[in-house]
Design a protein around this motif. Structure first.
Motif: not given
Length: 455
Positions: A30-35, A217-224, A352-359, A450-455
């Motif tokens: 999403d727009n907060n970097g949250v998956v 995509d790799a960044q998102v899967l890596a954090r999971q 950051a949303n990685p897709y927007l950051a790259l764009a 409040s932000l420590r664990w959300i990403y």
């Protein structure tokens, strides 16, 4: 949309079921970097690929605390539905998760209910910039360095005792390291290295460079993958820009380069080993830093992390291998070869949303190339130690450390507005405003917690 003709999804579904995969998680950011995600039974994957899974349109205006802001006119009511479609371009697009037996992962895109493009879909924003790069004769290579703090689940204490960058630190978490390396490989993720970082209980992995969509995509899967490996060892990973007021903070440094005719287009025989294209690409990034970093490090936590001496890109300048610079040139060398040249954006983090950051990064660099932007001289010092007069004389300004400053930078950037489009930009700003309003009613420690664990 998924090309069902290119992939036999029915066959893929049978293969997954034969491997005892019970469900497929479709994730987006999403727009907060949250998956965010939806999980469908494996038997429903074919249906999901054809017509998607229904999700509320207001996910585009969720803030970092799961509040919903209706300040953006385009999404000002709880009405509306979009379709979440798994991106299945090959059989390997659906990954059986090593760390979550019985589950697989697919990246998602969001479409309007009638199947047409949805202006708030972040993946599509990056796809447009990749196409623009191709139209200009370039391919883009990108990779993220992911920093995270690792603590014990039982008591919240540091998982390793340091020293920074040491083998002793990794020995404290050696079982986690082995498990993570195995899981990353099993999930199809290549990394260059893993090490104990400078911060307390901090580690870093460097993802190998890929095309931009694959890199995001790799960044998102890596954090999971990291979260799952940590949980299996009784640990917990925080990717937050600033997990606590006493921590060094986590960056997700973004490396990019351009390729033309099969060769690195940034490398040349000019000063600093750059081509004219390379000089203009960096100049475009430096020129757009105020608006750029409002997307690549956008959160309230990002603003608190943006401090001199923390290698967080506190000032708007570039340097050659200067880790205090917001834009760091990593040049080719005789040892590494001419294809190695790349540019690191320091002011980038997990919010950051990685897709927007790259764009926006690609767009800024290409804009510099398109108009032959002039590159200022590099700075090889820590300008945080300079006084204001010296920085002003050198044309170096601090990047935003308040919401008001960052909001102004975001809205005044014609490039960011063009890349995101009016609808998505409006939703993004509404999310940042909601986060800032939440922060006003809480202490700094409460905000960071409040932000420590959300990403």
């Amino acid at each position: 949309m998924t090309d069902s003709k290119a992939v036999d999804i029915d066959h893929l579904t049978h293969t997954l079921r034969d491997r005892n995969i019970a469900g497929v998680t479709i994730g987006w950011v999403d727009n907060n970097g949250v998956v965010r995600s939806r999980t469908v039974p494996t038997a429903e994957l074919t249906a999901a690929a054809r017509r998607g899974v229904g999700v509320t349109a207001v996910f585009a205006v969720f803030d970092s605390h799961d509040g919903i802001t209706f300040a953006h006119e385009g999404l000002s009511t709880p009405s509306g539905d979009v379709r979440l479609i798994p991106v299945i371009e090959s059989a390997s697009s659906v990954v059986a998760l090593s760390g979550q037996p019985g589950l697989a992962w697919a990246h998602g895109r969001q479409l309007s209910a009638d199947g047409t493009p949805w202006p708030y879909d972040q993946r599509s924003v990056l796809e447009r910039q990749v196409q623009k790069a191709s139209d200009a004769g370039f391919e883009v290579r990108a990779g993220f360095e992911i920093e995270f703090a690792l603590t014990r689940e039982s008591d919240g204490l540091s998982a390793h005792r340091g020293p920074a960058y040491s083998a002793n630190a990794l020995r404290d978490v050696d079982q986690f390291v082995v498990l993570l390396l195995e899981a990353l490989s099993a999930n199809g993720l290549d990394i260059g290295q893993i090490h104990a970082e400078y911060g307390g209980s901090q580690l870093e992995i460097a993802l190998s460079p890929l095309d931009p969509l694959a890199a995001a995509d790799a960044q998102v899967l890596a954090r999971q993958t990291i979260h799952s490996a940590a949980k299996a060892q009784g640990l917990r990973a925080s990717f937050a820009p600033l997990p606590s007021s006493s921590s060094a903070g986590n960056g997700w440094h973004l490396h990019t380069s351009l390729v033309r005719d099969g060769h690195n287009a940034l490398t040349g025989d000019g000063e600093y080993g750059l081509s004219d294209t390379g000089r203009a690409y960096i100049a475009g990034l430096v020129r757009e830093l105020p608006g750029l970093t409002a997307i690549t490090a956008p959160s309230s936590g990002s603003l608190l992390r943006r401090r001199p001496g923390y290698w967080a890109g506190a000032f708007g300048f570039w340097g050659v291998e200067n880790r205090e610079a917001a834009v760091r040139l990593v040049p080719a060398t005789p040892l590494l070869g001419p294809e190695h040249t790349n540019v690191e954006l320091k002011a980038c983090d997990a919010s950051a949303n990685p897709y927007l950051a790259l764009a926006v990064t690609i767009a800024a660099g290409l804009a510099g190339v398109a108009d032959s932007a002039q590159l200022p001289s590099p700075v090889q010092e820590d300008v945080g130690g300079w006084d204001d007069a010296r920085r002003e004389a050198a044309g170096i300004s601090p990047l935003a450390t308040t919401h008001a400053q960052q909001r102004d930078n975001l809205l005044s950037s014609a490039l960011v507005r063009d890349v995101l489009g009016e609808e998505l930009l409006g939703a993004f700003v509404a999310c940042r405003d909601a986060d800032a309003a939440w922060a006003e009613g809480h202490t700094e420690d409460e905000l960071l917690e409040s932000l420590r664990w959300i990403y």
